[in-house]
Design a protein around this motif. Structure first.
Motif, short mmCIF file in Angstrom:
data_model
loop_
_atom_site.label_atom_id
_atom_site.label_comp_id
_atom_site.label_asym_id
_atom_site.label_seq_id
_atom_site.Cartn_x
_atom_site.Cartn_y
_atom_site.Cartn_z
N HIS A 153 0.81 -1.18 0.05
CA HIS A 153 0.02 -0.01 -0.03
C HIS A 153 0.86 1.22 0.03
CE1 HIS A 153 -3.99 -1.46 0.64
NE2 HIS A 153 -3.28 -2.51 1.40
N VAL A 193 -5.58 5.86 -5.18
CA VAL A 193 -5.82 4.67 -5.18
C VAL A 193 -7.32 4.12 -5.96
CG1 VAL A 193 -6.35 2.80 -3.19
CG2 VAL A 193 -4.42 4.20 -3.17
N VAL A 244 -7.64 1.34 -8.67
CA VAL A 244 -8.45 -0.11 -8.23
C VAL A 244 -9.54 0.00 -9.39
CG1 VAL A 244 -9.85 -1.13 -6.52
CG2 VAL A 244 -7.76 0.04 -5.89
N LYS A 257 -10.44 -2.99 -12.45
CA LYS A 257 -11.36 -3.76 -12.58
C LYS A 257 -12.13 -3.52 -13.87
CE LYS A 257 -12.53 -3.44 -7.52
NZ LYS A 257 -13.34 -2.78 -6.69
N TRP A 287 -12.51 9.75 -5.81
CA TRP A 287 -12.48 10.14 -4.27
C TRP A 287 -10.99 9.82 -3.71
CZ3 TRP A 287 -11.16 5.79 -1.27
CH2 TRP A 287 -11.44 4.69 -1.81
N TRP A 294 -8.19 10.89 -0.03
CA TRP A 294 -8.17 10.86 1.57
C TRP A 294 -6.89 11.28 1.77
CZ3 TRP A 294 -7.54 6.15 -0.05
CH2 TRP A 294 -6.49 5.33 0.43
N ASP A 333 -4.77 12.07 5.71
CA ASP A 333 -4.74 12.14 7.20
C ASP A 333 -3.29 12.77 7.79
OD1 ASP A 333 -6.92 10.20 7.61
OD2 ASP A 333 -5.82 8.63 7.15
N LYS A 383 -9.00 14.27 9.67
CA LYS A 383 -8.94 13.15 8.57
C LYS A 383 -9.83 13.83 7.41
CE LYS A 383 -11.07 8.64 7.64
NZ LYS A 383 -9.60 8.23 7.32
N GLN A 404 -11.31 13.84 3.76
CA GLN A 404 -11.89 12.82 2.55
C GLN A 404 -12.60 13.85 1.62
OE1 GLN A 404 -14.41 10.81 5.80
NE2 GLN A 404 -14.09 9.02 4.29
N TYR A 430 -18.67 13.78 3.24
CA TYR A 430 -18.30 13.04 2.37
C TYR A 430 -19.44 12.18 1.66
CZ TYR A 430 -15.45 9.52 0.28
OH TYR A 430 -14.94 8.56 -0.63
N VAL A 431 -19.92 11.55 2.46
CA VAL A 431 -21.18 10.63 2.10
C VAL A 431 -22.10 11.46 1.30
CG1 VAL A 431 -22.85 8.98 2.88
CG2 VAL A 431 -20.59 8.81 3.53
N THR A 434 -21.00 12.74 -1.93
CA THR A 434 -21.06 11.76 -2.88
C THR A 434 -22.29 11.45 -3.57
OG1 THR A 434 -19.23 10.75 -1.72
CG2 THR A 434 -20.44 9.09 -3.27
N ASP A 454 -9.49 -1.34 0.04
CA ASP A 454 -8.64 -0.60 -0.78
C ASP A 454 -7.80 0.51 -0.25
OD1 ASP A 454 -9.58 -2.05 -2.74
OD2 ASP A 454 -11.14 -0.71 -3.48
N SER A 482 -11.59 4.78 5.24
CA SER A 482 -11.93 5.73 4.04
C SER A 482 -12.56 5.39 2.76
CB SER A 482 -10.27 6.37 3.51
OG SER A 482 -10.05 7.22 4.62
N ASP A 511 -21.51 6.59 9.40
CA ASP A 511 -21.54 7.53 8.38
C ASP A 511 -20.97 6.92 6.77
OD1 ASP A 511 -22.42 9.24 10.22
OD2 ASP A 511 -20.55 10.41 10.25
N MET A 512 -19.78 6.19 6.89
CA MET A 512 -19.28 5.65 5.74
C MET A 512 -20.28 4.73 5.21
SD MET A 512 -16.75 7.34 4.90
CE MET A 512 -16.01 6.19 3.72
N GLU A 555 -23.21 4.58 5.19
CA GLU A 555 -24.71 5.08 4.33
C GLU A 555 -24.31 5.01 2.65
OE1 GLU A 555 -26.73 8.31 5.10
OE2 GLU A 555 -26.09 8.54 7.29
N LEU A 556 -23.06 4.95 2.43
CA LEU A 556 -22.72 4.68 1.02
C LEU A 556 -23.18 3.43 0.23
CD1 LEU A 556 -19.05 6.29 0.59
CD2 LEU A 556 -21.18 7.30 -0.38
#
Lengths: 417, 102
Positions: free
Chosen positions: A47, A302, A306, A310, A328, A330, A332, A337, A339, A384-385, A388, B38, B44, B69-70, B72-73
């Motif tokens: 990673h 990343v 990825v 695919k 997306w 991120w 740190d 954090k 995002q 973030y969610v 999206t 990933d 994240s 929260d995450m 929810e995706l």
């Protein structure tokens, strides 16, 4: 996949996030032939994002950070050729040539050649020791060793982008005194709004990092253990170790020599295919179309590596597919954090959403007229969610409500009437 | 040490012993289908989503705020959902059964 593909060979150049995920996805999609992965890095693929973050500050060996275990490759019949450089592609004969002259034929070739750090042509930079980029596990090993051996532990980081700032945050944790020199007027200038730059500038200041902007480094002088980083405004900074994080060069040379189309990266279609029907390209090295933004982009992430992996695996196995992910990212730094979703480029308005109960929790929403382009969420996975979801749906947002911390934060409340 | 059982979307049941690290890392190391991890385990990406067997929820605990929260995706999230990069392996997890979410 049908049996006639039994003897086919898929060769992948580059075994990092894109190449490795591709190889496993290809097997999963039913490819029965050989899969051979080449990479110049001699270490089992790992990673990369943690390199500047948790991995740098830990004592872990890279084995704690592997993309897949050695056994997984064996189990899936994926051949890893590590520490091997590929020198050219012969499209007519459908083979690649390794550095030692050996040829390896392919039926399908996948370029996951990634990028390499820019080492700018600053006098003294290449001729001096203890100057490191941060892209590979070996870079981190060198930085860790050098820091451990350094008495004063003064580090100058050239470049206030994500790599530079993440590295600065990690080095502070390791007891270094850190100075970041940024050429632009603000850190993260290329990738975020001024609000975000200001937040991170403060965050770093609070944690003891000295950040100076509008600093153009013109020379590096070395005297014994001390280096002098000289800027064009006449100011110099002392360092024992220098980290260079000023961006990347995309590795497109081999593809270009083979006559593939290069724009801002190796140009591919929505199935990750190049102009050659038997050659695909994935990850950081590609210039690809993103339907959400209706333009070609090159991404260093990343997610892109990825997801394109695919898509290419699907396409090579004859399945219908199309790359259409919302990008997306991120980062740190210290206890923050960050995002990010979407691409903010071209925005004409920024809305700052603060949360009433927590000043370290906020988000920046990038609009072009009424169209949401991107969201940067700081300690705020909800933003973030939701971002999206809004980018995906295209639903209009009530900007006044978004901006009002008294309006409870949920997608229904934010919808424009 | 903990024995952890993964049930994949093909209904394959795989039990692995782990000593330390995250459940996600254990799953990736052992090639559990559907656990991608990933982002490398920093909560994240939401690609390590599992449904905890209801009777094991006491051992794993419920999802944290950021996980919730995450999650929810993901349309398949429910009250038994966890992002298994956030599950640290220890004796307390011995015997848990995790169904890989699709």
């Amino acid at each position: 996949m049908t049996k006639h593909q039994n003897n086919k060979i898929c060769v992948v150049i580059g075994a990092s996030h894109a190449g490795v995920n591709f190889a496993f996805a290809l097997r999963r999609e039913g490819w029965e032939g050989e899969i051979i992965l080449y990479d110049a890095d001699p270490i089992l693929p790992y990673h990369r994002p943690p390199l500047s973050k948790a991995y740098l500050t830990s004592d872990d060996g890279i084995e704690k950070n592997l993309l897949k275990s050695a056994e997984s490759y064996e189990k899936e019949g994926i051949t890893l050729k590590l520490g091997v450089k590929v020198s050219s592609i012969n499209r007519r004969k459908k083979h690649i040539v390794l550095n030692d002259g050996t040829e390896q034929s392919y039926d399908k070739l996948v370029l996951a050649t990634g990028a390499r750090p820019i080492m700018p042509p600053i006098p003294g930079l290449m001729s001096s020791n203890k100057i490191f980029p941060l892209r590979t596990a070996a870079d981190v090993a060198n930085i860790r060793t050098c820091l451990a051996e350094s008495e004063n532990k003064r580090v100058v980081v050239i470049g206030g982008g994500y790599i530079g700032l993440e590295t600065a945050a990690s080095l502070i944790k390791l007891g270094a005194s850190v100075t970041v020199l940024e050429r632009e007027e603000r850190i993260l200038a290329r990738v975020t709004a001024p609000e975000m730059s200001a937040f991170f500038q403060n965050l770093h200041a609070e944690n003891g990092v000295d950040i100076f902007t509008q600093k153009n480094v013109i020379a590096i002088e070395t005297n014994n253990e001390e280096k002098l980083v000289k800027c064009d405004d006449g100011v110099s900074y002392t360092a024992n170790i220098i980290i260079v994080g000023v961006g990347i060069h995309v590795n497109t040379e081999m593809a270009a020599s083979a006559g593939l189309t290069i724009e801002n990266g190796i140009k591919v279609d929505e199935t990750a295919k190049t102009v050659d029907d038997d050659i695909y390209a994935i990850g950081d090295c590609t210039f690809h179309y993103n339907p959400h933004y209706d333009r070609f982009v090159r991404l260093e992430s990343v997610q892109n590596a990825v997801d394109q992996a695919k898509v290419a695996a699907f396409a090579i196995c004859g399945n219908e597919t199309r790359y259409d992910t919302i990008p997306w990212f991120w980062s740190d730094q210290f206890d923050v954090k960050l995002q990010m979703v979407g691409l903010s480029q071209g925005y004409d308005q920024v809305i700052l959403r603060k949360e009433a109960d927590n000043e370290k929790c906020f988000s920046v929403w990038y609009f072009k007229v009424d169209h949401l382009l991107a969201v940067d969420a700081v300690n705020n996975a909800k933003a973030y969610v939701y971002g999206t979801k809004f980018i995906k749906s295209g639903d209009k947002i009530d900007k006044a409500k978004l901006e009002d911390p008294e309006v409870e934060f949920n997608p229904i409340n934010l919808l424009a009437e | 040490m903990a024995k952890i059982t993964f049930i994949t979307s093909d209904n394959e049941s795989i039990t692995i012993e782990g000593n330390s690290g995250s459940v996600m890392a254990l799953a990736v190391e052992n090639g559990i289908k559907g656990i991608d991890g990933d982002c490398g385990g920093v909560c994240s990406c939401a690609t390590c989503h599992v449904h905890v067997r209801p009777e094991d929820m006491e051992k794993t605990g419920a999802a944290s705020e950021i996980e919730t929260d995450m999650l929810e995706l993901d349309d398949n999230a429910n009250e038994f959902s966890r992002l298994c990069c956030q599950l640290e392996i220890g004796d307390h997890l011995d015997g848990v059964v995790l169904k890989v979410a699709k």
